[in-house]
Enzyme design. Structure first.
Site, PDB file in Angstrom:
ATOM      1  N   HIS A   7      -8.205  -4.316  -6.247  1.00 33.18           N
ATOM      2  CA  HIS A   7      -7.034  -3.029  -6.634  1.00 33.18           C
ATOM      3  C   HIS A   7      -8.653  -1.513  -5.145  1.00 33.18           C
ATOM      4  CE1 HIS A   7      -5.932   1.174  -7.803  1.00 33.18           C
ATOM      5  NE2 HIS A   7      -5.031   0.714  -7.022  1.00 33.18           N
ATOM      6  N   SER A   8      -8.555  -1.115  -4.504  1.00 30.40           N
ATOM      7  CA  SER A   8      -8.321  -0.011  -4.370  1.00 30.40           C
ATOM      8  C   SER A   8     -10.231  -0.238  -3.730  1.00 30.40           C
ATOM      9  CB  SER A   8      -8.547   1.292  -5.405  1.00 30.40           C
ATOM     10  OG  SER A   8      -9.173   2.722  -5.317  1.00 30.40           O
ATOM     11  N   SER A   9     -11.179   0.295  -4.191  1.00 34.88           N
ATOM     12  CA  SER A   9     -12.755  -0.097  -4.077  1.00 34.88           C
ATOM     13  C   SER A   9     -13.227  -1.299  -4.403  1.00 34.88           C
ATOM     14  CB  SER A   9     -13.773   1.698  -5.001  1.00 34.88           C
ATOM     15  OG  SER A   9     -13.632   1.510  -6.195  1.00 34.88           O
ATOM     16  N   ALA A  42     -12.346  -3.574  -3.175  1.00 36.89           N
ATOM     17  CA  ALA A  42     -12.286  -4.706  -2.127  1.00 36.89           C
ATOM     18  C   ALA A  42     -13.621  -4.770  -1.388  1.00 36.89           C
ATOM     19  CB  ALA A  42     -10.831  -3.551  -1.208  1.00 36.89           C
ATOM     20  N   HIS A 100      -0.860   4.485  -6.078  1.00 36.35           N
ATOM     21  CA  HIS A 100      -2.045   3.676  -5.451  1.00 36.35           C
ATOM     22  C   HIS A 100      -2.361   2.415  -6.617  1.00 36.35           C
ATOM     23  CE1 HIS A 100      -6.109   2.730  -4.145  1.00 36.35           C
ATOM     24  NE2 HIS A 100      -6.358   3.459  -5.457  1.00 36.35           N
TER      25      HIS A 100
END
Length: 378
Positions: free
Chosen positions: A209-211, A213, A351
């Site tokens: 998820h998000s950072s 990645a 998000h």
């Protein structure tokens, strides 16, 4: 006192963090839990050797047994920890329970510098937490109130009001914790420690998820033989740039394109300055321009060898710039899949989609992609 009145007086409030009460039941799936620390290094000091860069890992085994051939490894986003994959702020089943019920072995990590992988606040690990309650509201739980980008008005899936004082907001806000602002050190330690984890467990599907990645991209570069697939809930690896909230604003980051540390390009480079960058597209709040390689673009053959999926919510700010990562990967020789949830009739997500009211619908989308990818393997 009548029986009905007595029952009402004894009712237990199990909303949000009140569910910690022993009188409240759980919605979680039964599993067995083991924990481990992997990776790490010694740092010699005047008082002796200290341990740094160790990665906390929880191994969750479904109580009914494992029926799927490959494990799942979950990487959380910034300012939270691996608990984000467990139950939701309003005490529903999280992604971990969903996949345990379907027979997957599940691994949850706390990134190095975070949670149970936290490091000492040294020159290497400068802890950073600038995510205020107001920032959480505007970016994640109630972006429709500020509507800094057009898609925000479609946000409907966060449980409760999404603002301070709501029990589900307060439960989520308490999970927001410091993390390192030294992206280079964080990436280098995760590259070593997480590849060590994959060496121990074998080919796995990485769900980020998000950072988080960033780390699945780095592992696809460093140990692709152990990455069965790279699944991203809104990848925060926008090439070369972090976007500001106004047009033509932001800041340079990730000089290697998708990361702050070296990637294996072809033709090879020894310095990120060798990548030639150009800005493509007009910048609008609904669709941001992209910082891409100038053609002919250098390739990323190791990363391109790993099946890749991005999932984007209808109402998230990522709807305005997730296309830039997709375009960058295509430039570099990859064939990424991109699922926009609204195209599947799944509407209203921000998000933190894996915590929102329709989170299990989204988990089913992830599962479908895994099964499709697995069935296509020779």
């Amino acid at each position: 006192m009548p029986a009905t009145a007595r029952a009402e007086s004894q009712a237990v409030d199990c909303t949000g963090i009140n569910a910690v009460s022993p009188k409240c039941s759980t919605n979680e799936t039964a599993y067995f839990r083991d924990f481990f620390y992997l990776g790490g290094r010694y740092l010699t000091t005047s008082s002796g050797n200290l341990t740094f860069d160790q990665l906390y890992v929880e191994k969750l085994t479904p109580a009914l047994g494992v029926s799927q051939p490959k494990p799942l490894v979950f990487f959380h986003g910034g300012a939270v920890s691996g608990v984000t994959w467990l139950n939701t702020p309003d005490n529903r089943k999280g992604f971990a329970s969903y996949f345990l019920e379907r027979g997957f072995m599940v691994y949850l990590v706390d990134h190095t510098s975070v949670g149970r992988s936290s490091q000492m606040d040294t020159a290497d690990y400068v802890l950073w937490n600038t995510t205020t309650a107001e920032g959480v509201e505007a970016a994640f739980t109630a972006p429709e109130l500020a509507a800094a980008y057009p898609q925000a008005v479609n946000h409907t899936q966060w449980p409760g009001t999404g603002i301070k004082g709501d029990p589900y907001f307060d439960a989520f806000r308490k999970t927001v914790i410091p993390f390192t602002s030294n992206w280079t050190t964080g990436e280098l330690s995760m590259r070593a420690s997480a590849c060590d984890l994959l060496d121990h467990i074998g080919p796995s599907y990485l769900i980020s998820h998000s950072s988080g990645a960033t780390y699945s991209v780095l592992l696809s570069n460093d140990c692709p033989q152990n990455v069965a697939g790279n699944i991203n809930l809104e990848h925060s690896t926008q090439p070369f740039w972090n976007y500001g909230s106004t047009l033509n604003s932001g800041s340079a980051i990730r000089p290697w394109g998708l990361a702050n540390t070296p990637l294996d390009y072809d033709p090879p480079i020894t310095n990120a300055s060798e990548l030639v960058v150009e800005i493509v597209g007009n910048d609008t709040l609904a669709l941001r321009n992209c910082h891409l390689q100038a053609e002919p673009a250098r390739q990323l053959p190791k990363i391109a060898s790993v099946p890749y999926l991005c999932i984007t919510g209808e109402a998230s700010v990522h709807a305005t710039y997730d296309h830039c990562v997709i375009e960058y990967l295509k430039q570099a020789g990859a064939n990424p899949d991109w699922i926009k949830l609204a195209d599947l009739g799944i509407h209203g997500n921000g998000h933190f989609m894996h915590l929102e009211m329709n989170n299990l619908e989204i988990a089913a989308v992830v599962e479908g992609w895994i099964l499709k990818t697995e069935s296509s393997q020779p």
